[in-house]
Design an enzyme around this catalytic site. Structure first.
Site, PDB file in Angstrom:
ATOM      1  N   ILE A 149       0.766  -1.180  -0.178  1.00 18.51           N
ATOM      2  CA  ILE A 149       0.015   0.055   0.050  1.00 18.51           C
ATOM      3  C   ILE A 149       0.851   1.304  -0.033  1.00 18.51           C
ATOM      4  CG2 ILE A 149      -1.962  -0.904   1.086  1.00 18.51           C
ATOM      5  CD1 ILE A 149      -0.951   0.610   3.730  1.00 18.51           C
ATOM      6  N   TYR A 176      -1.094   3.250  17.081  1.00 23.00           N
ATOM      7  CA  TYR A 176      -2.083   2.362  16.313  1.00 23.00           C
ATOM      8  C   TYR A 176      -3.456   3.104  16.605  1.00 23.00           C
ATOM      9  CZ  TYR A 176      -5.509  -1.484  15.595  1.00 23.00           C
ATOM     10  OH  TYR A 176      -6.430  -2.014  15.114  1.00 23.00           O
TER      11      TYR A 176
HETATM   12  N1  LIG Z   1      -8.108  -8.121  14.524  1.00 23.74           N
HETATM   13  C1  LIG Z   1      -8.851  -7.537  15.227  1.00 23.74           C
HETATM   14  O1  LIG Z   1      -9.119  -7.713  16.500  1.00 23.74           O
HETATM   15  C2  LIG Z   1      -9.006  -6.184  14.788  1.00 23.74           C
HETATM   16  C3  LIG Z   1      -9.826  -5.138  15.722  1.00 23.74           C
HETATM   17  C4  LIG Z   1     -10.053  -3.767  15.434  1.00 23.74           C
HETATM   18  C5  LIG Z   1      -9.748  -3.430  14.118  1.00 23.74           C
HETATM   19  N2  LIG Z   1      -8.872  -4.249  13.276  1.00 23.74           N
HETATM   20  C6  LIG Z   1      -8.532  -3.605  12.063  1.00 23.74           C
HETATM   21  O2  LIG Z   1      -8.866  -4.685  10.945  1.00 23.74           O
HETATM   22  C7  LIG Z   1      -7.717  -4.669   9.969  1.00 23.74           C
HETATM   23  C8  LIG Z   1      -7.426  -6.161   9.733  1.00 23.74           C
HETATM   24  O3  LIG Z   1      -6.899  -6.532  11.011  1.00 23.74           O
HETATM   25  P1  LIG Z   1      -6.151  -7.879  10.972  1.00 23.74           P
HETATM   26  O4  LIG Z   1      -6.245  -8.388  12.463  1.00 23.74           O
HETATM   27  O5  LIG Z   1      -6.413  -8.755   9.792  1.00 23.74           O
HETATM   28  O6  LIG Z   1      -4.568  -7.595  11.069  1.00 23.74           O
HETATM   29  P2  LIG Z   1      -3.238  -8.279  10.869  1.00 23.74           P
HETATM   30  O7  LIG Z   1      -2.192  -7.528  11.522  1.00 23.74           O
HETATM   31  O8  LIG Z   1      -3.698  -9.670  11.014  1.00 23.74           O
HETATM   32  O9  LIG Z   1      -2.894  -8.212   9.276  1.00 23.74           O
HETATM   33  C9  LIG Z   1      -2.578  -6.859   8.819  1.00 23.74           C
HETATM   34  C10 LIG Z   1      -2.050  -7.262   7.202  1.00 23.74           C
HETATM   35  O10 LIG Z   1      -1.420  -6.218   6.757  1.00 23.74           O
HETATM   36  C11 LIG Z   1      -0.213  -6.490   6.072  1.00 23.74           C
HETATM   37  N3  LIG Z   1       0.597  -5.233   5.564  1.00 23.74           N
HETATM   38  C12 LIG Z   1       1.582  -4.826   6.514  1.00 23.74           C
HETATM   39  N4  LIG Z   1       2.093  -3.964   5.732  1.00 23.74           N
HETATM   40  C13 LIG Z   1       1.651  -3.904   4.531  1.00 23.74           C
HETATM   41  C14 LIG Z   1       1.806  -3.034   3.437  1.00 23.74           C
HETATM   42  N5  LIG Z   1       2.979  -2.216   3.254  1.00 23.74           N
HETATM   43  N6  LIG Z   1       1.195  -3.263   2.244  1.00 23.74           N
HETATM   44  C15 LIG Z   1       0.285  -4.111   2.113  1.00 23.74           C
HETATM   45  N7  LIG Z   1      -0.107  -4.906   3.305  1.00 23.74           N
HETATM   46  C16 LIG Z   1       0.654  -4.778   4.266  1.00 23.74           C
HETATM   47  C17 LIG Z   1       0.534  -7.606   6.702  1.00 23.74           C
HETATM   48  O11 LIG Z   1       1.177  -8.462   5.802  1.00 23.74           O
HETATM   49  C18 LIG Z   1      -0.831  -8.388   7.315  1.00 23.74           C
HETATM   50  O12 LIG Z   1      -1.187  -9.238   6.501  1.00 23.74           O
HETATM   51  C19 LIG Z   1      -6.764  -3.613  10.469  1.00 23.74           C
HETATM   52  O13 LIG Z   1      -6.726  -2.480   9.884  1.00 23.74           O
HETATM   53  C20 LIG Z   1      -6.981  -3.745  11.951  1.00 23.74           C
HETATM   54  O14 LIG Z   1      -6.840  -2.400  12.573  1.00 23.74           O
HETATM   55  C21 LIG Z   1      -8.651  -5.551  13.591  1.00 23.74           C
HETATM   56  C1  LIG Z   2      -8.576  -4.272  19.195  1.00 27.30           C
HETATM   57  C2  LIG Z   2      -7.895  -4.385  17.917  1.00 27.30           C
HETATM   58  O1  LIG Z   2      -7.691  -3.091  17.294  1.00 27.30           O
HETATM   59  C3  LIG Z   2      -6.471  -5.212  17.876  1.00 27.30           C
HETATM   60  N1  LIG Z   2      -7.057  -6.684  18.150  1.00 27.30           N
HETATM   61  C4  LIG Z   2      -5.608  -4.887  18.828  1.00 27.30           C
HETATM   62  O2  LIG Z   2      -5.541  -5.333  19.837  1.00 27.30           O
HETATM   63  O3  LIG Z   2      -4.549  -3.872  18.401  1.00 27.30           O
END
Ligand SMILES: NC(=O)c1ccc[n+]([C@@H]2O[C@H](COP(=O)([O-])OP(=O)(O)OC[C@H]3O[C@@H](n4cnc5c(N)ncnc54)[C@H](O)[C@@H]3O)[C@@H](O)[C@H]2O)c1
Ligand SMILES: C[C@@H](O)[C@H](N)C(=O)O
Length: 395
Positions: free
Chosen positions: A129, A217
């Site tokens: 990205i 974050y």
């Molecule tokens: N999982 C949760 O509990 C949770 C909760 C709240 C919000 N979110 C949001 O949902 C989204 C997805 O979360 P997730 O848990 O799947 O995150 P994750 O950390 O498991 O996955 C993030 C992905 O982003 C990729 N990434 C990193 N740098 C990159 C780059 N330069 N270009 C392209 N891709 C890149 C990584 O390789 C990874 O596969 C995130 O934006 C996160 O903030 C997740």
């Molecule tokens: C809450 C959510 O954004 C993510 N699972 C974290 O703990 O960072």
């Protein structure tokens, strides 16, 4: 160093990244005067010109030419690109969206190599990205109409690498916003309970209140919420955002967050009957089973625009402490032993986050309703791991 000039027709920024004076010249190309002025009512203007002009390359079309050619009609299936799709949430979302819109209409992307099963389950493409031109090329060549932007560094990993988190979570988002606005995409960016901080009301936390998070974050997610809403009002970008709680899933692992313990406990309970928790037993946080989270994402993306009184919504399902989760697990696994070895970084973060989330606006506006409370979540997770263990024994 940040230099920022704004005129009615153009604005440019030079941003300093990662402590190195790396100038990134941004030209947000000609902005129509009427878009700058806004309109009565919703205040939105359709984007009629590109927001960022780029140098021309034979592999790219001009911004003006591409914008109208990919407009999304409600009767068509959307053509979806998911960034950061190999994390905890992306593969599951691709599966859900492919069931609804067809396998080839949903493209997963990431900077990592996909496992075989993911690679063979539908279109996958490499996309960083931070590479604006490559991202633009993917959107144009694949006639993308919806963009789900999942790439991010999560809370704990972000604190361990602030420069990278700032780059991926903030600079990356700027690329996504410009490309989405320029090509008239519907854009989903998830936010989080982490977008709130110690001065926010914590029990419950409403949609609109003080947001002063203390993690990179959280800061980047508040920035994403505000920038998305700004692009919506200023350029008519169809920006949609949900603040997710901590997400719990069985077949994908979390990427380094504060809520990860609530996934790891299931793995360890089934494998060893023991779990060492890195948060205090009384740490209450909002949580959600992944199926609810992904369904909410699809529902808000499909919601008619006139039902959305806001562009950023809290969504909620349940809220529990490590102690309560342990007790629920012990109903089925009485031998489970949980000990506590507190990680001070994660504990401080958790103590600044909401304990309960008020999602009444999502329920009222577009009919949000969760399916999984704590007992159903625990039963579903245990069933998954027991079945996996049984299959492993059979094979
Ligand atoms: N999982 C949760 O509990 C949770 C909760 C709240 C919000 N979110 C949001 O949902 C989204 C997805 O979360 P997730 O848990 O799947 O995150 P994750 O950390 O498991 O996955 C993030 C992905 O982003 C990729 N990434 C990193 N740098 C990159 C780059 N330069 N270009 C392209 N891709 C890149 C990584 O390789 C990874 O596969 C995130 O934006 C996160 O903030 C997740
Ligand atoms: C809450 C959510 O954004 C993510 N699972 C974290 O703990 O960072």
């Amino acid at each position: 160093m940040i230099r920022f000039t704004l005129r009615v027709t153009e604005f440019s920024t030079i941003v300093c990244i990662s402590g190195t004076s790396m100038p990134v010249l941004r030209t947000l190309g000609k902005v129509a005067k009427q878009a700058f002025m806004g309109t009565p009512g919703c205040g939105c203007q359709p984007l009629t010109v590109a927001v960022r002009s780029i140098s021309f390359s034979p592999r790219q079309v001009t911004s003006d030419a591409s914008f109208h050619s990919v407009s999304f009609s409600e009767t068509d299936h959307p053509k979806v690109l998911i960034t950061g799709g190999l994390g905890q949430l992306g593969v599951g979302l691709a599966k859900l969206l492919r069931m609804r819109f067809g396998k080839n209409n949903v493209i997963l992307s990431d900077i990592r190599k996909p496992p075989n099963n993911v690679f063979h389950s539908g279109p996958f493409i490499y996309s960083d990205i931070l590479d604006y031109k490559n991202l633009r090329e993917i959107v144009v060549n694949n006639r993308i109409t919806w963009l789900v932007h999942y790439s991010a560094l999560l809370s704990a990993v972000g604190e361990a690498n602030v420069a990278l988190a700032r780059s991926v979570n903030i600079t990356g988002l700027h690329n996504i916003l410009d490309i989405a606005a320029e090509h008239g995409l519907r854009l989903f960016v998830p936010s989080t309970i982490g977008a709130f901080g110690p001065t926010s009301p914590r029990n419950p936390t409403p949609d609109l209140c003080v947001q002063r998070p203390r993690t990179i974050y959280g800061v980047s997610k508040v920035h994403a919420e505000l920038m998305g809403e700004y692009y919506h009002h200023r350029y008519g970008l169809d920006f949609r955002c949900l603040r997710y709680p901590g997400i719990i899933s069985a077949d994908s692992t979390p990427g380094g967050g504060t809520t990860d313990y609530a996934v790891q406990i299931f793995h360890d309970a089934i494998k060893t009957g023991k779990f060492e928790c890195n948060l205090r037993p009384d740490t209450r946080l909002p949580m959600m089973y992944i199926d609810d989270c992904l369904r909410a994402t699809l529902e808000v993306m499909e919601a008619p625009a006139d039902t959305l009184s806001m562009r950023t919504y809290n969504i909620n399902a349940m809220s529990f402490t490590p102690e309560e989760l342990t007790q629920e697990l012990q109903k089925q696994m009485p031998e489970l032993e949980v000990t506590y070895e507190i990680d001070p970084v994660r504990q401080v973060i958790a103590d600044s986050w909401p304990m309960n989330f008020d999602d009444s606006n999502a329920r009222k506006d577009w009919g949000w309703k969760h399916d999984y409370d704590l007992p159903e979540l625990v039963q579903t997770m245990i069933n998954y791991f027991r079945e996996e263990t049984r299959m492993a024994r059979v094979n």
